[in-house]
Design a protein around this motif. Structure first.
Motif, PDB file in Angstrom:
ATOM      1  N   UNK A 299       3.356 -43.181 -19.179  1.00 33.29           N
ATOM      2  CA  UNK A 299       3.020 -44.562 -19.519  1.00 33.29           C
ATOM      3  C   UNK A 299       2.039 -45.128 -18.503  1.00 33.29           C
ATOM      4  N   UNK A 300       1.286 -46.144 -18.945  1.00 33.30           N
ATOM      5  CA  UNK A 300       0.387 -46.869 -18.049  1.00 33.30           C
ATOM      6  C   UNK A 300       0.706 -48.347 -18.185  1.00 33.30           C
TER       7      UNK A 300
ATOM      8  N   UNK B 241       3.221 -43.870 -14.861  1.00 34.16           N
ATOM      9  CA  UNK B 241       4.541 -43.355 -14.516  1.00 34.16           C
ATOM     10  C   UNK B 241       5.075 -42.519 -15.666  1.00 34.16           C
ATOM     11  N   UNK B 242       6.065 -41.671 -15.355  1.00 32.09           N
ATOM     12  CA  UNK B 242       6.630 -40.763 -16.333  1.00 32.09           C
ATOM     13  C   UNK B 242       8.120 -41.011 -16.488  1.00 32.09           C
ATOM     14  N   UNK B 243       8.605 -40.781 -17.723  1.00 30.77           N
ATOM     15  CA  UNK B 243      10.020 -40.947 -18.016  1.00 30.77           C
ATOM     16  C   UNK B 243      10.487 -39.855 -18.963  1.00 30.77           C
ATOM     17  N   UNK B 244      11.691 -39.334 -18.730  1.00 30.09           N
ATOM     18  CA  UNK B 244      12.351 -38.481 -19.704  1.00 30.09           C
ATOM     19  C   UNK B 244      13.093 -39.393 -20.655  1.00 30.09           C
TER      20      UNK B 244
ATOM     21  N   UNK C 138       7.666 -49.538 -13.020  1.00 32.39           N
ATOM     22  CA  UNK C 138       8.482 -49.459 -11.808  1.00 32.39           C
ATOM     23  C   UNK C 138       7.843 -50.143 -10.593  1.00 32.39           C
ATOM     24  N   UNK C 139       6.533 -50.399 -10.660  1.00 35.69           N
ATOM     25  CA  UNK C 139       5.844 -51.018  -9.524  1.00 35.69           C
ATOM     26  C   UNK C 139       5.866 -52.543  -9.591  1.00 35.69           C
ATOM     27  N   UNK C 140       5.444 -53.113 -10.730  1.00 35.92           N
ATOM     28  CA  UNK C 140       5.326 -54.576 -10.810  1.00 35.92           C
ATOM     29  C   UNK C 140       6.372 -55.217 -11.722  1.00 35.92           C
ATOM     30  N   UNK C 141       7.105 -54.410 -12.493  1.00 35.31           N
ATOM     31  CA  UNK C 141       8.155 -54.938 -13.355  1.00 35.31           C
ATOM     32  C   UNK C 141       7.677 -55.432 -14.709  1.00 35.31           C
ATOM     33  N   UNK C 142       6.396 -55.323 -14.999  1.00 38.63           N
ATOM     34  CA  UNK C 142       5.855 -55.797 -16.270  1.00 38.63           C
ATOM     35  C   UNK C 142       6.352 -54.932 -17.427  1.00 38.63           C
TER      36      UNK C 142
ATOM     37  N   UNK D  41       2.190 -46.080 -23.929  1.00 36.68           N
ATOM     38  CA  UNK D  41       2.358 -44.635 -23.787  1.00 36.68           C
ATOM     39  C   UNK D  41       0.978 -44.004 -23.847  1.00 36.68           C
ATOM     40  N   UNK D  42       0.715 -43.052 -22.962  1.00 38.84           N
ATOM     41  CA  UNK D  42      -0.590 -42.395 -22.921  1.00 38.84           C
ATOM     42  C   UNK D  42      -0.414 -40.899 -23.137  1.00 38.84           C
ATOM     43  N   UNK D  43      -1.483 -40.258 -23.516  1.00 40.64           N
ATOM     44  CA  UNK D  43      -1.476 -38.817 -23.718  1.00 40.64           C
ATOM     45  C   UNK D  43      -1.539 -38.141 -22.356  1.00 40.64           C
ATOM     46  N   UNK D  44      -0.562 -37.297 -22.085  1.00 40.41           N
ATOM     47  CA  UNK D  44      -0.519 -36.588 -20.809  1.00 40.41           C
ATOM     48  C   UNK D  44      -1.445 -35.387 -20.853  1.00 40.41           C
ATOM     49  N   UNK D  45      -2.057 -35.099 -19.726  1.00 38.99           N
ATOM     50  CA  UNK D  45      -2.859 -33.890 -19.597  1.00 38.99           C
ATOM     51  C   UNK D  45      -1.978 -32.809 -19.012  1.00 38.99           C
ATOM     52  N   UNK D  46      -2.243 -31.564 -19.365  1.00 40.69           N
ATOM     53  CA  UNK D  46      -1.455 -30.479 -18.833  1.00 40.69           C
ATOM     54  C   UNK D  46      -2.356 -29.290 -18.558  1.00 40.69           C
ATOM     55  N   UNK D  47      -1.859 -28.385 -17.736  1.00 33.32           N
ATOM     56  CA  UNK D  47      -2.609 -27.183 -17.398  1.00 33.32           C
ATOM     57  C   UNK D  47      -1.993 -26.009 -18.124  1.00 33.32           C
ATOM     58  N   UNK D  48      -2.797 -25.010 -18.367  1.00 34.83           N
ATOM     59  CA  UNK D  48      -2.322 -23.803 -19.015  1.00 34.83           C
ATOM     60  C   UNK D  48      -2.939 -22.605 -18.310  1.00 34.83           C
ATOM     61  N   UNK D  49      -2.220 -21.507 -18.300  1.00 29.32           N
ATOM     62  CA  UNK D  49      -2.735 -20.273 -17.710  1.00 29.32           C
ATOM     63  C   UNK D  49      -3.458 -19.415 -18.737  1.00 29.32           C
ATOM     64  N   UNK D  50      -3.576 -19.885 -19.963  1.00 30.12           N
ATOM     65  CA  UNK D  50      -4.252 -19.138 -21.009  1.00 30.12           C
ATOM     66  C   UNK D  50      -5.760 -19.296 -20.832  1.00 30.12           C
ATOM     67  N   UNK D  51      -6.452 -18.177 -20.802  1.00 29.61           N
ATOM     68  CA  UNK D  51      -7.909 -18.212 -20.664  1.00 29.61           C
ATOM     69  C   UNK D  51      -8.523 -18.310 -22.049  1.00 29.61           C
TER      70      UNK D  51
END
Length: 60
Positions: free
Chosen positions: A6-7, A15-18, A31-35, A40-50
């Motif tokens: 989330x942003x 920040x991230x939440x399960x 969690x920082x300002x209480x707003x 929800x934003x699209x998370x980026x991830x890494x992959x080991x696939x070439x």
């Protein structure tokens, strides 16, 4: 449970939440300002696939 990112629209903190899939669209408090002005934003991830470059691909 999936991990969602989330942003905060107020302070720009990310920040991230399960949480369960059924609650994925629920508003979350920053969690920082209480707003509650968060999105929800699209998370980026890494992959080991070439990836194959076009000159190495010989599919048919």
């Amino acid at each position: 449970m999936p991990l969602y990112e989330y942003r905060c629209k107020n302070c720009n903190t990310t920040f991230q939440l399960f949480k369960s899939i059924n609650r994925r669209d629920d508003m979350e408090r920053c969690p920082k300002c209480g707003s509650i002005e968060t999105e929800r934003i699209i998370s980026q991830f890494m992959s080991n696939i070439k990836s194959c470059s076009s000159h190495n691909y010989s599919g048919g």
